[in-house]
Design an enzyme around this catalytic site. Structure first.
Site, PDB file in Angstrom:
ATOM      1  N   GLU A   1      -4.801   2.208   3.039  1.00 61.05           N
ATOM      2  CA  GLU A   1      -4.830   0.957   3.805  1.00 61.05           C
ATOM      3  C   GLU A   1      -4.933   1.227   5.295  1.00 61.05           C
ATOM      4  OE1 GLU A   1      -3.007  -2.416   6.105  1.00 61.05           O
ATOM      5  OE2 GLU A   1      -2.374  -0.323   5.958  1.00 61.05           O
ATOM      6  N   GLU A   2      -4.233   2.263   5.748  1.00 58.63           N
ATOM      7  CA  GLU A   2      -4.085   2.464   7.184  1.00 58.63           C
ATOM      8  C   GLU A   2      -5.353   2.965   7.881  1.00 58.63           C
ATOM      9  OE1 GLU A   2      -1.715   1.326   8.673  1.00 58.63           O
ATOM     10  OE2 GLU A   2       0.159   1.463   7.560  1.00 58.63           O
TER      11      GLU A   2
ATOM     12  N   ASP B   1       6.519   0.993   6.719  1.00 61.81           N
ATOM     13  CA  ASP B   1       5.196   0.377   6.628  1.00 61.81           C
ATOM     14  C   ASP B   1       4.356   1.275   5.714  1.00 61.81           C
ATOM     15  OD1 ASP B   1       2.683  -0.714   6.958  1.00 61.81           O
ATOM     16  OD2 ASP B   1       2.468  -0.044   9.037  1.00 61.81           O
TER      17      ASP B   1
ATOM     18  N   HIS C   1       0.835  -1.212   0.000  1.00 58.55           N
ATOM     19  CA  HIS C   1       0.000   0.000   0.000  1.00 58.55           C
ATOM     20  C   HIS C   1       0.861   1.249   0.000  1.00 58.55           C
ATOM     21  CE1 HIS C   1       0.505   0.807   4.385  1.00 58.55           C
ATOM     22  NE2 HIS C   1       0.436  -0.500   4.529  1.00 58.55           N
TER      23      HIS C   1
ATOM     24  N   ASP D   1       3.581  -6.709   3.282  1.00 59.01           N
ATOM     25  CA  ASP D   1       3.238  -5.758   4.346  1.00 59.01           C
ATOM     26  C   ASP D   1       3.395  -6.348   5.741  1.00 59.01           C
ATOM     27  OD1 ASP D   1       2.398  -3.379   5.469  1.00 59.01           O
ATOM     28  OD2 ASP D   1       0.263  -3.798   5.211  1.00 59.01           O
TER      29      ASP D   1
ATOM     30  N   ASP E   1       0.090   4.391   1.162  1.00 62.25           N
ATOM     31  CA  ASP E   1      -0.061   5.378   2.234  1.00 62.25           C
ATOM     32  C   ASP E   1       0.747   4.991   3.459  1.00 62.25           C
ATOM     33  OD1 ASP E   1      -1.969   3.217   2.398  1.00 62.25           O
ATOM     34  OD2 ASP E   1      -2.870   4.262   4.109  1.00 62.25           O
TER      35      ASP E   1
ATOM     36  N   HIS F   1       3.776   2.883  13.095  1.00 65.00           N
ATOM     37  CA  HIS F   1       2.690   3.774  13.511  1.00 65.00           C
ATOM     38  C   HIS F   1       3.116   4.702  14.651  1.00 65.00           C
ATOM     39  CE1 HIS F   1      -0.696   0.950  11.821  1.00 65.00           C
ATOM     40  NE2 HIS F   1       0.342   1.081  11.011  1.00 65.00           N
TER      41      HIS F   1
END
Length: 493
Positions: free
Chosen positions: A144-145, A114, A75, A168, A77, A465
């Site tokens: 995705e997030e 990520d 992904h 991922d 983003d 994150h």
């Protein structure tokens, strides 16, 4: 030395290019345009589907035309998180990377490994001229997030391959064959603010220094939730009649464990020493509780100072009525948070959890936003009922959105067998085969492409994150070498 000097150079250089593209979730315009231009400039068939996913197609190398088609998926983003002392606009500014021994980090922000490293590996397959492989497609989804929107929007028939390798995952040597489903919860209410009482002083309470982290991968670590901690301190003041709540706000993303929370309170002028004593006692207790998981936890309680140019006291000189404030804070305290149940079938894995991610009490509005995860849909539904019941008892309504099911493991997966064999031959040991307590797009993608045989893998990342996110450099070379070997070992149709 910069990341462009690291090996494998092609992967790290492509990752560097991605760090220069602002790409927070729901703001992928720049990185999407970059990927389209990058592919076309290299002679790769590249296009965006009708919703914004980017797809590339690379024909088989000579002699491999009859191999099964492979989709490499990631992904575009990233999660936009930064330390409070860092000035960074995720919609405009590139990520600044640096090398810390065997790790790549960012300067006070999330790194975006990520899933930037996974996408960079897929790009490198497209760019390379010396990797034997059958037909390869690259699928780079968006958002995705914060909702897996791109995966959910992908239409059947767009992709032609038989095997999907999701890039991922975040631990080299671990293959993931299942993941948790998710559900967003938003508890919302309103209230009528009251005018500031006479004879009160305005004080600011800040909980900071929590480690935070990925609300799926790191929830098992039982780290402090800054929203919960701030609510505990405010409740201690309310119980003693030492404060009137003005506002409370913490957390910024559903899938990130909250690291900071701020509250503003009015303290009776003659009760300031007592209020400070209550906060000091609560702070000592919290630091003792979280000494191992959150050693940098700190609480700052001081007289409120308005921002430059603001003439009025905070939040328009209003506060939350006493009964309403207690009701709201009690709801926050009672809201499920953290691990709800461990898996009975996969030892050491979380089955069901909730991350009470964002809290806000401000100018007549109350909300709490959470993200629930579970590998068992019925358990996820039961947790939703529990959460809604907690807020209903406080007279607060809850809305649920964005639900998706988990990805059930397939013990008969042919690509899993191939990858295990290749890994053992290449590295002399067996890989771990696991499920993950996080949302991978594989479960959603299988809805549109039920024939796909799927496995997820990736290099080692820690603390995604959060601004502590870092990528283990040696693992990137190892995963890259393994990916090339797997592509050369894909069976015939």
């Amino acid at each position: 030395m910069t990341i462009k000097d690291l090996k494998p150079s092609m992967v790290w250089n492509n990752f560097h290019l991605l760090t220069q593209c602002p790409r927070p979730s729901k703001h992928e315009e720049i990185v999407r345009a970059f990927l389209l231009d990058w592919g076309k400039s290299r002679g790769v068939e590249t296009f965006a589907d009708e919703t914004g996913n980017v797809i590339m197609r690379i024909p088989a190398t000579p002699g491999y035309e009859n191999r099964k088609g492979v989709i490499l998926q990631g992904h575009m983003d990233m999660v936009p998180q930064k330390n409070s002392n860092i000035v960074h606009d995720f919609e405009k500014d590139p990520i600044q990377t640096w090398i810390d021994g065997d790790w790549v980090r960012a300067k006070g922000t999330t790194l975006g490994a990520d899933n930037g490293l996974g996408v960079a590996m897929a790009m490198s397959v497209a760019e390379s001229k010396d990797i034997p492989h059958g037909p390869v497609e690259i699928l780079v989804t968006y958002d995705e997030e914060t909702g897996m929107t791109g995966a959910q929007a992908l239409k059947p028939g767009v992709l032609k391959g038989d095997i999907l390798i999701n890039l991922d995952s975040e631990s080299e040597g671990e293959f993931y064959v299942g993941c948790a489903g998710g559900l967003d919860a938003t508890a919302h209410s309103t209230y009528r603010p009251k005018d500031k009482p006479a004879g009160h002083e305005c004080w600011s309470l800040v909980v900071k220094g929590c480690q935070g982290g990925h609300s799926g991968m790191d929830i098992i670590l039982c780290r402090a939730n800054a929203n919960k901690l701030a609510a505990r301190i405010v409740y201690a003041l309310l119980k003693e009649g030492l404060a009137k709540l003005v506002d409370l706000e913490g957390g910024s993303l559903r899938n990130a464990i909250p690291r900071e929370c701020e509250a503003t309170v009015y303290i009776p002028s003659g009760k300031v020493p007592e209020a400070c004593a209550v906060v000091e006692k609560a702070t000592a207790a919290l630091k003792a509780e979280y000494a191992v998981t959150d050693p940098n936890l700190d609480v700052v309680f001081k007289p409120y100072k308005a921002a430059p140019g603001v003439a009025c006291d905070p939040r328009d000189c209003k506060y939350v009525g006493e009964n309403t404030a207690v009701r709201f804070i009690q709801a926050i305290l009672a809201c499920p948070d953290g691990v709800e149940r461990m898996s009975d079938t996969l030892p050491g894995m979380v089955e069901t959890s909730n991350n009470m991610a964002m809290v806000k009490i401000y100018r007549g509005e109350f909300f709490v936003k959470s993200l629930m995860r579970s590998s068992v849909d019925s358990a996820k539904d039961a947790l939703a009922d529990k959460l809604a019941s907690v807020f209903a008892l406080a007279g607060i309504k809850t809305e649920f959105t964005g639900g998706y099911s988990g990805w059930a493991p397939n013990p008969d997966s042919a690509i899993l067998a191939t990858m295990k064999e290749v890994y053992a031959k290449q590295f002399g040991k067996e890989p771990l085969v696991m499920a993950i307590h996080a949302g991978l797009e594989c479960g959603i993608l299988s809805g549109a492409y039920p024939n796909w045989d799927m496995v997820s893998m990736g290099p080692t990342l820690l603390s995604p994150h959060s601004p502590d996110e870092r990528a283990y450099i040696p693992s990137v070379q190892k995963v890259w070498d393994f990916l090339k070997a797997v592509l050369a070992s894909i069976p015939e149709k």
